[in-house]
Design a protein around this motif. Sequence first.
Motif, PDB file in Angstrom:
ATOM      1  N   THR A 115      -6.706 -12.464   9.854  1.00 45.86           N
ATOM      2  CA  THR A 115      -6.904 -11.470   8.794  1.00 45.86           C
ATOM      3  C   THR A 115      -5.574 -10.892   8.332  1.00 45.86           C
ATOM      4  N   SER A 116      -4.688 -10.642   9.281  1.00 40.33           N
ATOM      5  CA  SER A 116      -3.374 -10.105   8.925  1.00 40.33           C
ATOM      6  C   SER A 116      -2.578 -11.108   8.093  1.00 40.33           C
ATOM      7  N   TYR A 117      -2.625 -12.374   8.481  1.00 35.03           N
ATOM      8  CA  TYR A 117      -1.896 -13.384   7.713  1.00 35.03           C
ATOM      9  C   TYR A 117      -2.559 -13.662   6.362  1.00 35.03           C
ATOM     10  N   TYR A 118      -3.855 -13.414   6.257  1.00 39.91           N
ATOM     11  CA  TYR A 118      -4.535 -13.517   4.962  1.00 39.91           C
ATOM     12  C   TYR A 118      -3.875 -12.560   3.968  1.00 39.91           C
ATOM     13  N   VAL A 287      -8.150 -22.058   3.434  1.00 38.01           N
ATOM     14  CA  VAL A 287      -7.848 -22.907   4.593  1.00 38.01           C
ATOM     15  C   VAL A 287      -7.611 -22.055   5.832  1.00 38.01           C
ATOM     16  N   LEU A 288      -6.923 -20.931   5.694  1.00 28.51           N
ATOM     17  CA  LEU A 288      -6.651 -20.055   6.839  1.00 28.51           C
ATOM     18  C   LEU A 288      -7.946 -19.532   7.450  1.00 28.51           C
ATOM     19  N   LEU A 289      -8.870 -19.068   6.652  1.00 26.88           N
ATOM     20  CA  LEU A 289     -10.119 -18.503   7.172  1.00 26.88           C
ATOM     21  C   LEU A 289     -10.990 -19.581   7.823  1.00 26.88           C
ATOM     22  N   ILE A 290     -11.064 -20.758   7.202  1.00 29.84           N
ATOM     23  CA  ILE A 290     -11.842 -21.854   7.797  1.00 29.84           C
ATOM     24  C   ILE A 290     -11.250 -22.256   9.139  1.00 29.84           C
ATOM     25  N   SER A 422       5.980  -9.893  11.886  1.00 36.35           N
ATOM     26  CA  SER A 422       5.341 -10.109  10.592  1.00 36.35           C
ATOM     27  C   SER A 422       4.367  -8.984  10.267  1.00 36.35           C
ATOM     28  N   GLN A 423       3.562  -8.584  11.236  1.00 32.29           N
ATOM     29  CA  GLN A 423       2.560  -7.547  10.969  1.00 32.29           C
ATOM     30  C   GLN A 423       3.204  -6.196  10.697  1.00 32.29           C
ATOM     31  N   PHE A 424       4.190  -5.801  11.466  1.00 25.84           N
ATOM     32  CA  PHE A 424       4.856  -4.525  11.210  1.00 25.84           C
ATOM     33  C   PHE A 424       5.689  -4.581   9.933  1.00 25.84           C
ATOM     34  N   GLY A 425       6.168  -5.768   9.592  1.00 23.21           N
ATOM     35  CA  GLY A 425       6.820  -5.917   8.300  1.00 23.21           C
ATOM     36  C   GLY A 425       5.846  -5.681   7.156  1.00 23.21           C
ATOM     37  N   MET A 426       4.608  -6.157   7.308  1.00 22.82           N
ATOM     38  CA  MET A 426       3.582  -5.914   6.289  1.00 22.82           C
ATOM     39  C   MET A 426       3.192  -4.440   6.223  1.00 22.82           C
ATOM     40  N   VAL A 427       3.206  -3.763   7.354  1.00 18.33           N
ATOM     41  CA  VAL A 427       2.949  -2.314   7.338  1.00 18.33           C
ATOM     42  C   VAL A 427       3.982  -1.617   6.473  1.00 18.33           C
ATOM     43  N   ARG A 428       5.238  -1.963   6.671  1.00 23.11           N
ATOM     44  CA  ARG A 428       6.310  -1.371   5.852  1.00 23.11           C
ATOM     45  C   ARG A 428       6.150  -1.779   4.382  1.00 23.11           C
ATOM     46  N   HIS A 429       5.713  -2.995   4.150  1.00 29.61           N
ATOM     47  CA  HIS A 429       5.520  -3.477   2.776  1.00 29.61           C
ATOM     48  C   HIS A 429       4.462  -2.643   2.057  1.00 29.61           C
TER      49      HIS A 429
END
Length: 647
Positions: A115-118, A287-290, A422-429
């Motif tokens: 979900t995070s990478y989605y 593709v990621l979710l499947i 990556s996830q904490f980078g997205m939080v900052r984003h």
Amino acid sequence: MARTRTLRGYRVPAQRSELRVGPAVAPYRAAVASRVSPASIWRAVIGPPLATERQQHERLNSAQALAILGSDALSSAAYGPEEVLRVLAPAGAAALALSPSIGVAIAVLVIIVATSYYQTIHAYPTGGGAYIVARENLGVSAGLAAAAALLVDYALTVAVSISAGVSNIASAFPQLHPWRMELATTLIVFITITNLRGVRESGRLFAVPTYSFVAALACTLVGGAVMAARGTLPHVATNPPAEMRALTAFLVLRGFASGTAALTGIEAVANGVKAFREPEVRNASRVLLIMAAILATFVIGVLLLAHQMGVLPSDQETVVSQVARGVFGNSPFYYWVQISTLTILVMAANTAFADFPRLAAILARDEYMPHQFANLGDRLVYANGIAVLGLIAMALVVVFGATVHHLIPLYTVGVFVAFTLSQFGMVRHWARVRGNWWRTKLGINAVGGAITGIVGLEVGLVKFADGAWVALLVMVIVMAGMRYVRGHYELVRRLLAVDRARPVRRITRHRVIIPIGDVHRGVIEAVRYAQAISDDVTAVYVAVDPEASDDICARWERNVPGVPLVILPSPYRSVVRPILDYLDRLQAESEPEALITVVLPEFVTRRWWDGFLHNQTALMLRLALLYSRRRGRRRRVVADVPYYLAR
């Protein structure tokens, strides 16, 4: 019609677009094509070059992308559950009863990370994954840490996947067990060559095995569930572990940490968005979710069936093999499962071959890796990255003997470093750009980052003594290497800047020196070239064998009159050192703006392999002249004059 002129069999038109080759060239082209050379062998193996405009056609549709970018994650269902059982088995039945619960926990973690990478795919549709996200939001150091973790993880992915695949096929054919390392290295060579042939070709080749594995394992799980519902599920007879341990919380955590190897490869889709056909974001997200849904189902299903059947890990037979044998017996369906497992594990390595070169190219464009990694090869793939990854993976297989549980402790640490950054980078984003539903998106990435960070810390602590420290050390070394590369390019750019150049001054004297080892036609051609660029030409001969000097002098005076020959003594039989010392003396005696050109005569054999039969003195002298850094040696020009041997 354009005007033309004829030149030795060539028809040269006035306009380049109308260039045609005359009949005189056909025999030459046929002769060249018939020669065996490294270039011709290479072309026969990887295929003809592809035009740049075909790059769009080389992208992947969703079905091909799931096979290439999803095979790593899907294949981890073949060894992730086994690593859980391998840790829990010594603690007995009570510990093994926890394996389905651990499988559920791993599946929940898969869904959270997916979900995070989605969200990452939608926020960064150009790809790059954890490196781009961490660099832009957390700084360069965080970006390099994520990149180093991913590069190490990709190399280990190839080694682990291939080793696991060989172990599965050795379970079905025990006579192959002593040859696991040889089989693994052969498979790595095969998949390297396949990827060098191009992305679309590898997609076509690998799609069938990937979907065959999905179907085979799904049939196994469904068949096992039906047998369990009917009460006919067999109990597999296995030997208990030789060494027993107490059931502790640390052991359970260690089992969970080993099982998180199943998460490797989830980030591949987010890293390779640009490999998809348009619309790239929608196709990549789907593709990621499947992929995540299939993986979560497989992990839970394998651990649940293994627990119901009493399967224990063995060095001679994998867990998936035991489960499939219990469901299908020794029927053709069992061998279908084993062969499909082997192929998917080989295909899983293909995910790394798709993403490692692409990440290396991004880093090279940012000047954190050598520029060669950014070069797109003639088959529209990053061939240098593919070749380097293949060599590293083969080295890992040889060092660790193609044994999966020896490689696993090194494997998952880097994955969670990249996940967390990556996830904490997205939080900052999200906090920076905001937009619609930004708080919800920020919360999803914050939860994902916290969970992967905690799990990553737990994995690192639990597996530190087992070998995780090696992976961490390699990541630090890779980061240091990337900073060194960037520093080198910045230094070169500064030194080459035009505003730092001295005013152009006229060369006051141009001297040409020709080192010779014999008197032959190649040397005569070099003398002709030297006399064309300067009137001050001198030849030098290093007298390694003093008795041959008189003969060389006599032949020189007879064949090259008017050009002085200097004999340099060499009591220690060195050829390069006396020439360098002689050039240093000349430079010291010359005025500051004098220039010395060293002309190296060199004959070229008709066949490339014949060159190994001759001394490479010219090559050694060229390297010594180019990389001599002593003061005063920099105002030299080195020129090669090749003479091509022909009958």
